[in-house]
Design a protein around this motif. Sequence first.
Motif, mmCIF file in Angstrom:
data_model
loop_
_atom_site.group_PDB
_atom_site.id
_atom_site.type_symbol
_atom_site.label_atom_id
_atom_site.label_comp_id
_atom_site.label_asym_id
_atom_site.label_seq_id
_atom_site.Cartn_x
_atom_site.Cartn_y
_atom_site.Cartn_z
ATOM 1 N N UNK A 236 2.665 0.622 10.386
ATOM 2 C CA UNK A 236 4.055 0.889 10.019
ATOM 3 C C UNK A 236 4.544 -0.285 9.174
ATOM 4 N N UNK A 237 5.358 -0.043 8.170
ATOM 5 C CA UNK A 237 5.878 -1.147 7.359
ATOM 6 C C UNK A 237 7.276 -0.821 6.849
ATOM 7 N N UNK A 238 8.021 -1.892 6.604
ATOM 8 C CA UNK A 238 9.410 -1.779 6.152
ATOM 9 C C UNK A 238 9.735 -3.040 5.361
ATOM 10 N N UNK A 239 10.368 -2.886 4.202
ATOM 11 C CA UNK A 239 10.695 -4.057 3.405
ATOM 12 C C UNK A 239 11.808 -3.809 2.423
ATOM 13 N N UNK A 240 12.269 -4.896 1.831
ATOM 14 C CA UNK A 240 13.310 -4.810 0.816
ATOM 15 C C UNK A 240 13.420 -6.107 0.050
ATOM 16 N N UNK A 241 13.966 -6.028 -1.157
ATOM 17 C CA UNK A 241 14.301 -7.251 -1.884
ATOM 18 C C UNK A 241 15.561 -7.039 -2.703
ATOM 19 N N UNK A 242 16.140 -8.150 -3.114
ATOM 20 C CA UNK A 242 17.400 -8.102 -3.869
ATOM 21 C C UNK A 242 17.318 -9.131 -4.985
ATOM 22 N N UNK A 243 17.712 -8.725 -6.182
ATOM 23 C CA UNK A 243 17.685 -9.607 -7.350
ATOM 24 C C UNK A 243 19.098 -9.979 -7.746
ATOM 25 N N UNK A 244 19.331 -11.279 -7.861
ATOM 26 C CA UNK A 244 20.625 -11.741 -8.364
ATOM 27 C C UNK A 244 20.347 -12.843 -9.384
ATOM 28 N N UNK A 245 20.712 -12.526 -10.641
ATOM 29 C CA UNK A 245 20.432 -13.465 -11.713
ATOM 30 C C UNK A 245 18.932 -13.627 -11.914
ATOM 31 N N UNK A 246 18.481 -14.884 -11.905
ATOM 32 C CA UNK A 246 17.070 -15.190 -12.141
ATOM 33 C C UNK A 246 16.252 -15.199 -10.858
ATOM 34 N N UNK A 247 16.890 -14.930 -9.714
ATOM 35 C CA UNK A 247 16.212 -15.031 -8.421
ATOM 36 C C UNK A 247 16.031 -13.663 -7.770
ATOM 37 N N UNK A 248 14.905 -13.505 -7.076
ATOM 38 C CA UNK A 248 14.643 -12.328 -6.257
ATOM 39 C C UNK A 248 14.179 -12.798 -4.885
ATOM 40 N N UNK A 249 14.806 -12.270 -3.832
ATOM 41 C CA UNK A 249 14.472 -12.647 -2.460
ATOM 42 C C UNK A 249 14.109 -11.391 -1.686
ATOM 43 N N UNK A 250 13.041 -11.463 -0.883
ATOM 44 C CA UNK A 250 12.588 -10.283 -0.170
ATOM 45 C C UNK A 250 12.187 -10.553 1.268
ATOM 46 N N UNK A 251 12.247 -9.502 2.082
ATOM 47 C CA UNK A 251 11.810 -9.531 3.477
ATOM 48 C C UNK A 251 10.912 -8.321 3.724
ATOM 49 N N UNK A 252 9.814 -8.531 4.461
ATOM 50 C CA UNK A 252 8.889 -7.445 4.776
ATOM 51 C C UNK A 252 8.428 -7.590 6.219
ATOM 52 N N UNK A 253 8.407 -6.472 6.943
ATOM 53 C CA UNK A 253 7.833 -6.422 8.295
ATOM 54 C C UNK A 253 6.789 -5.319 8.332
ATOM 55 N N UNK A 254 5.688 -5.592 9.015
ATOM 56 C CA UNK A 254 4.679 -4.558 9.224
ATOM 57 C C UNK A 254 4.086 -4.699 10.617
ATOM 58 N N UNK A 255 3.685 -3.580 11.182
ATOM 59 C CA UNK A 255 3.073 -3.543 12.509
ATOM 60 C C UNK A 255 1.765 -2.765 12.415
ATOM 61 N N UNK A 256 0.667 -3.379 12.864
ATOM 62 C CA UNK A 256 -0.654 -2.759 12.795
ATOM 63 C C UNK A 256 -1.245 -2.650 14.191
ATOM 64 N N UNK A 257 -1.678 -1.447 14.563
ATOM 65 C CA UNK A 257 -2.363 -1.209 15.830
ATOM 66 C C UNK A 257 -3.787 -0.745 15.527
ATOM 67 N N UNK A 258 -4.757 -1.480 16.045
ATOM 68 C CA UNK A 258 -6.161 -1.180 15.787
ATOM 69 C C UNK A 258 -6.859 -0.964 17.124
ATOM 70 N N UNK A 259 -7.393 0.217 17.345
ATOM 71 C CA UNK A 259 -8.028 0.586 18.615
ATOM 72 C C UNK A 259 -9.543 0.519 18.493
ATOM 73 N N UNK A 260 -10.164 -0.106 19.505
ATOM 74 C CA UNK A 260 -11.632 -0.234 19.549
ATOM 75 C C UNK A 260 -12.168 -0.805 18.238
ATOM 76 N N UNK A 261 -11.649 -1.960 17.858
ATOM 77 C CA UNK A 261 -12.075 -2.618 16.634
ATOM 78 C C UNK A 261 -13.458 -3.231 16.838
ATOM 79 N N UNK A 262 -14.327 -3.082 15.838
ATOM 80 C CA UNK A 262 -15.691 -3.610 15.949
ATOM 81 C C UNK A 262 -16.005 -4.668 14.890
ATOM 82 N N UNK A 263 -15.285 -4.656 13.763
ATOM 83 C CA UNK A 263 -15.575 -5.616 12.706
ATOM 84 C C UNK A 263 -14.465 -5.681 11.688
#
Length: 386
Positions: A236-263
């Motif tokens: 699952x993932x969710x993010x956003x950013x905002x640009x004001x003038x010469x700057x852009x600032x962003x935030x991102x969250x993600x959640x990963x579930x891995x079952x029976x991982x082998x490699x």
Amino acid sequence: MKKTLLAAALCGAFTMSVHAESSVTLYGLLDTGLVYTNNQLGHSNWQLASGTTQNTVFGLKGTEDLGADLHAVFKLEQGFLMNNGAQAFAGSAFGSQVWAGLQSDPYGTLTFGRQFDVMNDAVGPLTAGFNTWGGSIAAHPFDNDNLAANSVVINNSVKYASPAFHGVTFETMYSFSNKAGAFANNRSYGFSLAYAQGPLNLAAGYLQFNNAGNGSGAVTTADTSANFIAERQRIWSLGGNYTFGAATVGLVWSHTQIDNVAGVFSFGTGTYLGAAGDATGTLGGSLRLDNYEVNAKYALTPALSVSGAYTFTHGAYNGSSPAWNSAMLQTDYALSKRTDIYLEGVYQNAHGAPADSVLSHAMLNTLSPSSTSTQVAVTVGMRHAF
């Protein structure tokens, strides 16, 4: 009479040429540079690398006007390594992308083939790991959420992308296992929703792999498209950013579930680590990861920019609580519209995982893992787009 027939013939020929209007474009991106790493498999290392920030590719893309706001579209793209000319996806003539479909201006685009997933399309551009001002080396640990710069490509996929409606776009896809009697064995599906209006960009998505890397199917180990060998991976993932003038600032969250991982795949060594208990340790059981990223970019001048990102990754693994701190800082100078040079430093620290686990070793994306819990890399390079 003859003049009338001639005029009608010319008009018909002109109409046919308009409806049959088509174009084919050759394009590409070259990314190469020198990389210093303080620890790769127990040794410091200087290396000439390719695609440290962005995939090095060349390709063909085209469109044909079919009339009534309908177009036939296609893309053929190959990834390769500039330092030795090898294929980025071993054994694949067009490993980066190969698809064809129909694009309707009012109704959207439907494509078929080997494609990037819909969550990467929507949420990826909001992360530092996807963009030229950070790139692949700045990906979240193990690229566990598949948000880096197009590192995972999915076979046998059908994708739909809607047109923009008041700034809102929607994408969904399904990727077949192509296995008789095993419909769900190594399949993938997902969806995403994005909003872009003025200085604000928002996106969210979901992606699932079933038995990734299990023989042929949606994502395989043969062409290294599978980041993890596991029974199931949900993101699952969710993010956003905002640009004001010469700057852009962003935030991102993600959640990963891995079952029976082998490699887990190591881009630096070109192998899957953990499955057989190799030098970097074992890997098995269930793995949960939450990534929290904050990023920023600032244009000092039209040609010179600085950018940075910090990601805290918190995990749960067989009763332990592994965690990673990852930071990136880059400065970039554009020599022209198509050529730029960059200097980038990336740091990662891993802690909290069992000592005999792959997770206890720092491993920056595109590099071989460290023999310790810390890894630092500095790269100076150039990119050229055509």
